[in-house]
Design a protein around this motif. Structure first.
Motif, PDB file in Angstrom:
ATOM      1  N   ALA A 171     -34.658  51.285 -11.432  1.00 18.13           N
ATOM      2  CA  ALA A 171     -34.533  49.825 -11.434  1.00 18.13           C
ATOM      3  C   ALA A 171     -35.892  49.146 -11.310  1.00 18.13           C
ATOM      4  O   ALA A 171     -36.157  48.143 -11.974  1.00 18.13           O
ATOM      5  N   PHE A 172     -36.751  49.677 -10.463  1.00 12.87           N
ATOM      6  CA  PHE A 172     -38.055  49.051 -10.234  1.00 12.87           C
ATOM      7  C   PHE A 172     -38.962  49.130 -11.463  1.00 12.87           C
ATOM      8  O   PHE A 172     -39.988  48.470 -11.522  1.00 12.87           O
ATOM      9  N   GLY A 173     -38.576  49.942 -12.441  1.00 10.73           N
ATOM     10  CA  GLY A 173     -39.352  50.054 -13.660  1.00 10.73           C
ATOM     11  C   GLY A 173     -38.872  49.120 -14.762  1.00 10.73           C
ATOM     12  O   GLY A 173     -39.289  49.249 -15.914  1.00 10.73           O
ATOM     13  N   THR A 174     -38.008  48.162 -14.412  1.00  9.12           N
ATOM     14  CA  THR A 174     -37.424  47.240 -15.388  1.00  9.12           C
ATOM     15  C   THR A 174     -37.661  45.802 -14.945  1.00  9.12           C
ATOM     16  O   THR A 174     -37.495  45.476 -13.770  1.00  9.12           O
ATOM     17  N   ALA A 175     -38.025  44.938 -15.882  1.00 12.57           N
ATOM     18  CA  ALA A 175     -38.242  43.531 -15.551  1.00 12.57           C
ATOM     19  C   ALA A 175     -36.924  42.767 -15.564  1.00 12.57           C
ATOM     20  O   ALA A 175     -35.965  43.144 -16.236  1.00 12.57           O
TER      21      ALA A 175
END
Length: 196
Positions: free
Chosen positions: A108-112
């Motif tokens: 999730a943290f790798g998605t804007a």
């Protein structure tokens, strides 16, 4: 009963509100209305826990946390053991109630944008104030995610400190989601988070 004198409310009894509430956005709780987010963003520090308090008004099942990521993490640890989101109870943010699954937060943290982070299993939260905390580490050559937030100043906590702070930081050097939060300090960032 509608009040202390014992009269029952009729079927049309309501308490109307003009305030936008989490269910209006398909959510169950949030730190604040997302329309109050700033155009500014802030990055987290590797291995440092940040938190925001949310208020649960009625007992309900919670399965995910939501964050708004302005700049995705680069090289978030693929196993998920280096990123996490968790809910802690309302006795000062001490004991973990739910935590994200392996790999979930890192993905999730790798998605804007508005992203959801699933907990390993739903948890029923009783009415009260809960602490939602998250943290991230990235592998060599990567960069930490930046989150949309509200105001950034010393007033965001209304004078509350430590476990009573509404927004802040906890332990550092974290490599596994903490079972207990420790070292809770008031911060200047009004972090946004929601639950569903």
């Amino acid at each position: 009963l509608a009040g202390s004198i014992g009269k029952a409310a009729d079927s049309g009894h309501i308490h109307p509100t003009t305030t936008w509430l989490p269910p209006d956005s398909g959510l169950k709780a949030w730190a604040f209305d997302p329309s109050n987010m700033s155009a500014s963003t802030s990055s987290t520090t590797g291995g440092a826990v940040v938190f925001a308090k949310v208020r649960i008004a009625i007992a309900q099942s919670i399965s995910s946390a939501w964050l708004n990521i302005a700049t995705p993490a680069v090289n978030a640890n693929a196993t998920g053991t280096e990123c996490g989101v968790a809910i802690y109870d309302s006795t000062g943010g001490a004991t973990q109630c739910a935590a994200s699954g392996t790999g979930t937060a890192a993905t999730a943290f790798g998605t804007a944008g508005f992203v959801s982070v699933a907990f390993t299993s739903p948890v029923t939260l009783q009415p009260g104030i809960y602490t939602v905390a998250w943290w991230c580490n990235v592998t060599s050559g990567g960069s930490q995610p930046a989150f949309n937030r509200g105001a950034s100043n010393t007033a965001v906590n209304g004078g509350q400190t430590g476990n009573s702070a509404r927004y802040g930081n906890a332990q550092t050097g974290v490599t596994a989601t903490p079972v207990l939060l420790s070292g809770m300090l008031a911060g200047q960032m009004a972090w946004w988070v929601a639950l569903s």
